[in-house]
Write an enzyme that holds these catalytic residues in place. Structure first.
Site, PDB file in Angstrom:
ATOM      1  N   MET A   1     -35.847   6.777   9.908  1.00  0.00           N
ATOM      2  CA  MET A   1     -35.196   8.079  10.130  1.00  0.00           C
ATOM      3  C   MET A   1     -34.040   7.887  11.100  1.00  0.00           C
ATOM      4  O   MET A   1     -34.249   7.555  12.280  1.00  0.00           O
ATOM      5  CB  MET A   1     -36.192   9.101  10.696  1.00  0.00           C
ATOM      6  CG  MET A   1     -37.265   9.523   9.709  1.00  0.00           C
ATOM      7  SD  MET A   1     -38.347  10.803  10.379  1.00  0.00           S
ATOM      8  CE  MET A   1     -39.432   9.823  11.420  1.00  0.00           C
TER       9      MET A   1
ATOM     10  N   CYS B   1     -31.641   7.894   1.112  1.00  0.00           N
ATOM     11  CA  CYS B   1     -31.148   8.885   2.055  1.00  0.00           C
ATOM     12  C   CYS B   1     -30.176   9.840   1.358  1.00  0.00           C
ATOM     13  O   CYS B   1     -29.263   9.390   0.669  1.00  0.00           O
ATOM     14  CB  CYS B   1     -30.451   8.153   3.198  1.00  0.00           C
ATOM     15  SG  CYS B   1     -29.867   9.262   4.436  1.00  0.00           S
TER      16      CYS B   1
ATOM     17  N   LYS C   1     -35.800   1.205  -0.668  1.00  0.00           N
ATOM     18  CA  LYS C   1     -36.326   2.557  -0.437  1.00  0.00           C
ATOM     19  C   LYS C   1     -35.542   3.509  -1.316  1.00  0.00           C
ATOM     20  O   LYS C   1     -34.317   3.577  -1.252  1.00  0.00           O
ATOM     21  CB  LYS C   1     -36.184   2.931   1.030  1.00  0.00           C
ATOM     22  CG  LYS C   1     -36.472   4.394   1.306  1.00  0.00           C
ATOM     23  CD  LYS C   1     -37.463   4.572   2.432  1.00  0.00           C
ATOM     24  CE  LYS C   1     -37.789   6.027   2.679  1.00  0.00           C
ATOM     25  NZ  LYS C   1     -36.627   6.892   2.862  1.00  0.00           N
TER      26      LYS C   1
ATOM     27  N   ASN D   1     -44.261   7.909  -0.384  1.00  0.00           N
ATOM     28  CA  ASN D   1     -43.676   8.618   0.758  1.00  0.00           C
ATOM     29  C   ASN D   1     -43.354  10.066   0.368  1.00  0.00           C
ATOM     30  O   ASN D   1     -42.999  10.343  -0.769  1.00  0.00           O
ATOM     31  CB  ASN D   1     -42.397   7.872   1.201  1.00  0.00           C
ATOM     32  CG  ASN D   1     -41.550   8.640   2.198  1.00  0.00           C
ATOM     33  OD1 ASN D   1     -40.374   8.903   1.932  1.00  0.00           O
ATOM     34  ND2 ASN D   1     -42.109   9.011   3.323  1.00  0.00           N
ATOM     35  N   GLY D   2     -43.458  10.946   1.344  1.00  0.00           N
ATOM     36  CA  GLY D   2     -43.068  12.342   1.156  1.00  0.00           C
ATOM     37  C   GLY D   2     -44.187  13.305   1.472  1.00  0.00           C
ATOM     38  O   GLY D   2     -45.228  13.313   0.816  1.00  0.00           O
TER      39      GLY D   2
ATOM     40  N   ARG E   1     -41.500  12.661   8.975  1.00  0.00           N
ATOM     41  CA  ARG E   1     -41.428  13.823   9.869  1.00  0.00           C
ATOM     42  C   ARG E   1     -42.728  14.122  10.598  1.00  0.00           C
ATOM     43  O   ARG E   1     -42.697  14.591  11.734  1.00  0.00           O
ATOM     44  CB  ARG E   1     -40.961  15.036   9.056  1.00  0.00           C
ATOM     45  CG  ARG E   1     -39.500  14.912   8.638  1.00  0.00           C
ATOM     46  CD  ARG E   1     -39.143  15.883   7.549  1.00  0.00           C
ATOM     47  NE  ARG E   1     -39.844  15.560   6.311  1.00  0.00           N
ATOM     48  CZ  ARG E   1     -39.830  16.316   5.225  1.00  0.00           C
ATOM     49  NH1 ARG E   1     -39.147  17.447   5.232  1.00  0.00           N
ATOM     50  NH2 ARG E   1     -40.472  15.942   4.132  1.00  0.00           N
TER      51      ARG E   1
HETATM   52  C1  LIG Z   1     -34.108  12.928  10.465  1.00  0.00           C
HETATM   53  C2  LIG Z   1     -34.317  12.056   9.261  1.00  0.00           C
HETATM   54  C3  LIG Z   1     -33.579  10.902   9.106  1.00  0.00           C
HETATM   55  C4  LIG Z   1     -33.765  10.075   7.982  1.00  0.00           C
HETATM   56  N1  LIG Z   1     -33.040   8.917   7.889  1.00  0.00           N
HETATM   57  C5  LIG Z   1     -33.291   8.066   6.855  1.00  0.00           C
HETATM   58  C6  LIG Z   1     -32.665   6.791   6.809  1.00  0.00           C
HETATM   59  O1  LIG Z   1     -31.900   6.402   7.686  1.00  0.00           O
HETATM   60  N2  LIG Z   1     -32.956   5.995   5.739  1.00  0.00           N
HETATM   61  C7  LIG Z   1     -33.823   6.389   4.746  1.00  0.00           C
HETATM   62  O2  LIG Z   1     -34.059   5.625   3.806  1.00  0.00           O
HETATM   63  N3  LIG Z   1     -34.436   7.585   4.786  1.00  0.00           N
HETATM   64  C8  LIG Z   1     -34.202   8.417   5.816  1.00  0.00           C
HETATM   65  N4  LIG Z   1     -34.884   9.597   5.909  1.00  0.00           N
HETATM   66  C9  LIG Z   1     -35.917   9.912   4.890  1.00  0.00           C
HETATM   67  C10 LIG Z   1     -37.313   9.471   5.364  1.00  0.00           C
HETATM   68  O3  LIG Z   1     -37.383   8.065   5.483  1.00  0.00           O
HETATM   69  C11 LIG Z   1     -38.398   9.946   4.381  1.00  0.00           C
HETATM   70  O4  LIG Z   1     -38.145   9.373   3.125  1.00  0.00           O
HETATM   71  C12 LIG Z   1     -38.439  11.453   4.236  1.00  0.00           C
HETATM   72  O5  LIG Z   1     -38.358  12.105   5.491  1.00  0.00           O
HETATM   73  C13 LIG Z   1     -39.719  11.909   3.509  1.00  0.00           C
HETATM   74  O6  LIG Z   1     -40.867  11.536   4.234  1.00  0.00           O
HETATM   75  P1  LIG Z   1     -41.672  12.603   5.154  1.00  0.00           P
HETATM   76  O7  LIG Z   1     -41.986  13.785   4.300  1.00  0.00           O
HETATM   77  O8  LIG Z   1     -42.878  11.854   5.608  1.00  0.00           O
HETATM   78  O9  LIG Z   1     -40.758  12.978   6.289  1.00  0.00           O
HETATM   79  C14 LIG Z   1     -34.693  10.441   6.993  1.00  0.00           C
HETATM   80  C15 LIG Z   1     -35.443  11.607   7.157  1.00  0.00           C
HETATM   81  C16 LIG Z   1     -35.282  12.416   8.275  1.00  0.00           C
HETATM   82  C17 LIG Z   1     -36.135  13.642   8.427  1.00  0.00           C
END
Ligand SMILES: Cc1cc2nc3c(=O)[nH]c(=O)nc-3n(C[C@H](O)[C@H](O)[C@H](O)COP(=O)(O)O)c2cc1C
Length: 355
Positions: free
Chosen positions: A17, A100, A142, A203-204, A228
């Protein structure tokens, strides 16, 4: 659970993140039960490598192995160079960002936008694998389920990536078009798992031990990745580990324990970002403190007050006093937080991080 030749402590991953999973936060997650934590994305744009932001992201001082660095970009050669650059700086695993949704990386659509251009996505994967192979560094990917609802091409891209030598694929169960809206779906993750023989990570929206168990069962995934729900609650990894092993819940952490973890995190955070009043340490720490208190009684009021403090010293004092008062009333943390930021604020914050 292995990524290439690298053995992991368990199958609970902290998601990358931007602006969150810096070295201090990754360390904390690993200490509290994550078997693996990926860095925030590092741009493939060479002229930014010496920027303060990128050099902090490439800082792995004292980080527990394996050190995994995510790279983002749109040009195969530049991505290969970025992989080599990060291997020189200690990366033991290179992760390619195709997940992302932020609008721009290097002034071009990157991240999950690459899923719309399969030949380019594959060219990037091949170039990065070729750059990493001589160093015996595994490459991971990813991704999302696809670009949009009508174009869920995760299985096709994942298969091609596996054939090109990728060692593991993580799939966030949303399309690019969804951003962070709606719910993650796991059928596509299960389809990717069924199609590959390398490890697949789901993931998610995983925010509890029960959800972790359900997602593992529904997808057959080798591991789960949590983003998150770990914000302000990094002990979720050990809660899940305990539940998966025993079927029972760990009690909530003691208030004094949560305070100690947060203070240790702040100390490490200031060490990376600066302790002086003009430094960014005090400002960037605010979000972590805010997440830690948001679901606790009086947390919102404290967050507003804490956001006005301008020095590390007053911030630490305020956090200490606030948790001490909480400990007078509660032995265990009274509620656990799984509240996530709303969808549009995440994307706004991301675009700012990447700029
Ligand atoms: C603040 C924030 C920053 C993120 N930055 C990246 C990142 O740099 N690279 C990436 O592959 N995913 C990024 N993501 C996505 C997360 O890795 C993840 O796939 C997404 O939040 C879903 O997972 P969760 O529901 O457990 O949060 C980001 C998500 C958030 C909330």
């Amino acid at each position: 659970m292995h990524i290439g030749h690298i053995r992991l402590a368990n199958r609970l991953f902290a998601a990358p993140m931007a602006g969150v999973t810096d070295r201090p936060f990754r360390q904390l997650c690993k200490r509290l039960g994550a078997g693996y934590a990926v860095s925030e994305m590092v741009t493939s744009q060479r002229d930014l490598w010496n920027s303060l932001k990128t050099s902090r992201r490439a800082n792995h001082d004292g980080e527990a192995a394996p050190i995994a660095v995510q790279i983002a970009g749109t040009d195969a050669l530049m991505m290969a160079e970025a992989a080599a650059y990060n291997i020189d700086r200690g990366a033991q695993i290179i992760d390619i960002n195709m997940g992302c949704p932020a609008k721009k990386v290097c002034n071009k659509w990157a991240g999950s936008a690459l899923m719309q251009d399969e030949p380019l996505a594959l060219a990037i994967v091949e170039a990065v694998v070729a750059a990493c192979a001589p160093h015996n560094v595994p490459v991971t990917l990813k991704m999302r389920t696809g670009w949009c609802d009508a174009e869920r091409n995760a299985v096709r891209i994942a298969r091609a990536a596996e054939s090109a030598g990728v060692a593991m694929v993580a799939v966030h169960g949303r399309t690019r078009e969804q951003g962070y809206r709606g719910l993650a779906e796991y059928d596509t993750v299960a389809a990717v798992k069924a199609a590959l023989s390398i490890p697949v990570v789901a993931n998610g929206d995983i925010d509890s031990p029960e959800k972790a168990r359900a997602v593992l069962a529904a997808t057959g995934a080798d591991a789960i990745m949590i983003g998150r729900a770990a914000q302000g609650r990094p002990w979720i990894f050990r809660e899940i580990a305990h539940f998966l092993a025993t079927g029972e819940h760990l009690p909530a952490p003691e208030v004094t324990q949560a305070k100690a973890w947060l203070l240790e995190h702040l100390d490490d955070h200031y060490g990376l970002y600066g302790r002086d009043d003009a430094g960014s340490g005090v400002r960037s720490a605010r979000k972590h403190i805010g997440w830690a208190v948001r679901a606790l009684p009086g947390g919102e009021e404290f967050r507003a007050r804490m956001n006005r403090l301008e020095s590390c010293e007053t911030q630490v004092r305020a956090v200490t006093d606030w948790f001490d008062e909480l400990a007078d009333r509660h032995h265990l943390l009274p509620t656990s937080s799984s509240a996530a930021a709303n969808d549009s604020s995440i994307e706004d914050a991301l675009n700012e991080e990447i700029a």
